[in-house]
Design a protein around this motif. Sequence first.
Motif, PDB file in Angstrom:
ATOM      1  N   CYS B 116      38.381  37.937  45.329  1.00 32.49           N
ATOM      2  CA  CYS B 116      37.542  39.006  44.762  1.00 32.49           C
ATOM      3  C   CYS B 116      38.398  40.026  44.017  1.00 32.49           C
ATOM      4  N   PRO B 117      38.125  40.226  42.718  1.00 33.80           N
ATOM      5  CA  PRO B 117      38.978  41.137  41.948  1.00 33.80           C
ATOM      6  C   PRO B 117      38.716  42.610  42.223  1.00 33.80           C
ATOM      7  N   VAL B 118      37.610  42.923  42.877  1.00 34.59           N
ATOM      8  CA  VAL B 118      37.294  44.343  43.100  1.00 34.59           C
ATOM      9  C   VAL B 118      37.156  44.673  44.593  1.00 34.59           C
ATOM     10  N   ASP B 119      37.687  43.812  45.436  1.00 27.52           N
ATOM     11  CA  ASP B 119      37.649  44.056  46.890  1.00 27.52           C
ATOM     12  C   ASP B 119      36.239  44.375  47.372  1.00 27.52           C
TER      13      ASP B 119
END
Lengths: 559, 183
Positions: B116-119
């Motif tokens: 996930c790139p945005v946590d």
Amino acid sequence: MRTLYPFHGGVHPVEHKRESTQLGSAIAPLPLHLVIPLRQHGGNPAKPVVSAGDQVLKGQRIGTAEGYISSSVHAPSSGRVVAIEMRPAPHPSGLPDLSIILETDGEERWIERQAVDYRAIDPAGLRQHFQDMGVVGLGGAVFPSHVKLNAGNLETLVINAAECEPYITCDDMLMRERAAEVVQGIRIAQYAMGAREVLIGIEDNKPEAIAAMQIACQGTGFEVVAVPTLYPSGSAKQLIKLLTGKEVPSGGLPTQIGVQCFNVATVYTMHRVVNHGEPVISRLVTLTGNMDEPRNYEVLVGTPVGELVKLARPKADTTGYLMGGPMMGVPLADLSVPVVKASNCIIATSKALFPPLPRAMPCIRCTRCAEACPADLQPQELFWFSRARNFEKAQEYKLFDCIECGCCSYVCPSHIPLVQFYRFAKSEIAEHEKERKAADLARERHEFREFRQEREKQEKAAKHAAKAAEMAAKAAAASGKAGEAAEGGDDAAAAKKAAIQAAIERAKAKKAAVKPQNVDDLPPGAQAKIDEIDERRAQAKETAEQSVAVQKSDKGQGA
Amino acid sequence: MIGLAVALGAVLGFASLKFKVEGNPLVEKVDAILPQIQCGQCGFPGCKPYAEAIGAGNTAINLCAPGGEATMLRLADLLGVEPQPLAADAAVQKPKQVALIDEQTCIGCTLCLQACPVDAIVGAAKQMHTIIASECTGCELCLPPCPVDCITMEPVDVGMNGWKWQYPVYPISDVRNDAEVAA
């Protein structure tokens, strides 16, 4: 006589108010099914707190406010919840919305009602009470009233009883018939906001209502002000300007200039809530237009419009229905939609009353719209920019100060549906704003994640380095004890070897320590079973080993 | 003359130090236009790297799939280049969506957390994971690593929440024909 401060522009369409005021208001009969949408107010829809099959009492809370800008929803009659599902809602989109379907039992059994002494409660508690009782602005915008009440030290409280849109007479009828109760509601609002002055603005085409309110207001200090009949004097900003001369700043709120405005029907519900303990479950609705018996009815929220309009006997040539007034109302595509808190009027349309507009022609920039605009805007420019999707420019020309009153479309000699363009532009801008906010959040979180990953990498590297140094020191000490046999060049290799050995030892110790965790404190029967299984397993293993041995020996013989 | 040149030179030199611009302002502007989904469909590992590549002038402006034509047009406007049709990979438009984990099926492997790139995924090893819908950008990067295929993409803003007023369409009279009819 109070000095009035006329606002710019405005129009004067044919009033059509007389038709529905010939008869006093009546109570609409109880329908078999009530459809109560959970989104009847500005902000978040309410959250259902009942489930299908539940028996509910009249006035029982069935939907609770979700967040601050939200309001509660109550059962308008006693009966059984048959479903909570998507049903068509009175909304310009015509889309279905989550609603509670109530099958009424005809008994109208009330929940226990409790009047409260509002002077004994602090304003914050009173506001909470209003949220719990579902008090919202009944002028049409249905913004939760407790939010609007949250402003102290007010100079002027304006009670909006102008009712400027043609055809609508529900506020007029309310004041004629229940002026004393309206005044009690005004007292509550005045107390909650600490207002020094109360002005009640009524258009001068309602002399009966003005007279009734003047009598009811005697000795209260509230001032009834007759304002000239001019659409849209019932718009909050315009009425405030008219009565006080103060202008609400662009993009601002009336409270910034020490004024707050409530609709007369809203303060009436405040009175019912406080002095009778009744939540907002019904309202006066004007049935008018192309009907044989236009009249005002006290209607339960959730009553299907199709059933309701039959009371006023629509004429045979009725082409459709509008909810709200002819200037700002919503055409109803589906008559199964219910009456909601926002529904002040239902107009039956016909070709004679609402002739279809001629085809539009190009804008000739005559600026008739600018002359009519009550918000002092330049509608022709806003049209130009909205049509070209030049939204930045539209915002520069204060698109968001447009109150969508429809004066510009009304006077436009080219019959351009101007307001539709402004609504389109506003919703595009709102969407873009939402996307921009989401993008900002995503960017921030992505950047933080990258920072976190970098930080973790560094921490890991530092930890490794520290560990290696420690090991080296240990190994050096060990080799030192062994008589310093190993020379400097072998130190690193020895340290590594020692580290590996230590790791192997640790793993071994761990493996030995591990045993099944879920077999402690077993009942004796279960323990016996486990033993039995273990035995079977051991036997199976043995047999398998034997067969393998046999196969091997077979193979050996074959070769 | 020389004195003047020296003086102006000193002023310019001072200004170049005093008003030094940190980073590349063009990259910031491009990054502000990109939708920040961080999906990597453009071939770069995120929106910022793509913005940097555009800023450096060594890639096309038509690669952003989530942004679609609107983003491409705004980039063309910002950079003063001709608009280009969207690249084949970017031309497929999807509705706005968020990921949803089937919590019954999730085995708690943490592979999606790492993707996930945005946590926006909460969870820990051998614990059930869940997605913070308000922070999910709908990039679909969590779908491939999931070993049990328990993540699905759900459209958001359906129904009344996502409804907006449409561009008005109405009949316009043909002035010339009307005049002929009248005559």
